[in-house]
Design a protein around this motif. Sequence first.
Motif, PDB file in Angstrom:
ATOM      1  N   ASP A   1      53.582 -86.781 -29.942  1.00 22.54           N
ATOM      2  CA  ASP A   1      55.017 -86.951 -29.724  1.00 22.54           C
ATOM      3  C   ASP A   1      55.471 -88.333 -30.192  1.00 22.54           C
ATOM      4  O   ASP A   1      56.570 -88.491 -30.743  1.00 22.54           O
ATOM      5  N   HIS A   2      54.635 -89.331 -29.961  1.00 19.46           N
ATOM      6  CA  HIS A   2      54.939 -90.702 -30.368  1.00 19.46           C
ATOM      7  C   HIS A   2      55.125 -90.777 -31.880  1.00 19.46           C
ATOM      8  O   HIS A   2      56.109 -91.347 -32.375  1.00 19.46           O
ATOM      9  N   LEU A   3      54.205 -90.177 -32.631  1.00 16.60           N
ATOM     10  CA  LEU A   3      54.301 -90.199 -34.087  1.00 16.60           C
ATOM     11  C   LEU A   3      55.436 -89.315 -34.582  1.00 16.60           C
ATOM     12  O   LEU A   3      56.131 -89.662 -35.557  1.00 16.60           O
ATOM     13  N   ALA A   4      55.651 -88.180 -33.923  1.00 15.98           N
ATOM     14  CA  ALA A   4      56.744 -87.293 -34.331  1.00 15.98           C
ATOM     15  C   ALA A   4      58.095 -87.988 -34.197  1.00 15.98           C
ATOM     16  O   ALA A   4      59.003 -87.772 -35.021  1.00 15.98           O
ATOM     17  N   SER A   5      58.239 -88.853 -33.192  1.00 17.63           N
ATOM     18  CA  SER A   5      59.506 -89.565 -33.010  1.00 17.63           C
ATOM     19  C   SER A   5      59.783 -90.528 -34.158  1.00 17.63           C
ATOM     20  O   SER A   5      60.926 -90.928 -34.387  1.00 17.63           O
ATOM     21  N   LEU A   6      58.738 -90.882 -34.901  1.00 14.34           N
ATOM     22  CA  LEU A   6      58.885 -91.787 -36.041  1.00 14.34           C
ATOM     23  C   LEU A   6      58.964 -91.037 -37.369  1.00 14.34           C
ATOM     24  O   LEU A   6      59.069 -91.660 -38.430  1.00 14.34           O
ATOM     25  N   GLY A   7      58.897 -89.704 -37.314  1.00 13.45           N
ATOM     26  CA  GLY A   7      59.050 -88.915 -38.530  1.00 13.45           C
ATOM     27  C   GLY A   7      57.797 -88.217 -39.002  1.00 13.45           C
ATOM     28  O   GLY A   7      57.815 -87.549 -40.043  1.00 13.45           O
ATOM     29  N   ALA A   8      56.677 -88.355 -38.279  1.00 10.54           N
ATOM     30  CA  ALA A   8      55.447 -87.687 -38.681  1.00 10.54           C
ATOM     31  C   ALA A   8      55.579 -86.176 -38.531  1.00 10.54           C
ATOM     32  O   ALA A   8      56.320 -85.684 -37.672  1.00 10.54           O
TER      33      ALA A   8
END
Length: 216
Positions: free
Chosen positions: A167-174
């Motif tokens: 979720d942390h990376l997805a929030s940055l566009g991953a």
Amino acid sequence: MKDDDFILTPELLLNAYAGGIFPMSEGRNDPGVFWVDPRQRGVLPLDGLHISRSLARRMRRGLYQATLNTDFASVMDACAARPETWINDEIRRLYLMLYHMGHAHSLEIWQEGVLAGGVYGVTLGAAFFGESMFSNRTDGSKLALVHLVDHLRRCGYRLFDTQFLTDHLASLGAVEISRAAYRQRLAEALGHHADMMRYTLDPSPQSVLQRSTQTS
């Protein structure tokens, strides 16, 4: 798959990355290492970084410093300093060797002289394989990723492999892609050359933010 039949070397690790797999251990006190080849792979598009308004405000305020390869060992140790970790002594030893060979790099975020966040990973061709990150202060790891993505773009990298999607990376566009799609992107990136030291790290949060918002 446990690696019981080979003596692990930095060269073996680089060959593994080129083949699309990476090592992990069961835990800090487990001396063994096994290879991972996820069916779904996390990647952070270098032109698709998402910076939230709150993170942009933090960057505009400054009050932190970003550095490259200033304290690789401390970044690794901070990433491992959690109740459950896959970084054991063998992995630490091997990645320190990769660092001294110029194939592993760390990006550090400092606040008031204290290590506030960071990320480290491996480079091969025009691919960066993100291994782990940590945050000791608010947005420490996010700031590290923003500065890292900016630097990777400037230095000619084409792939930022995050291994898994959180979720942390997805929030940055991953995003998550299939194993086959990842292998295709990996082959393309390995066919090009990039150099982490081509440019010095831009120390200005404001200029990094400006380039990042123009690109994404």
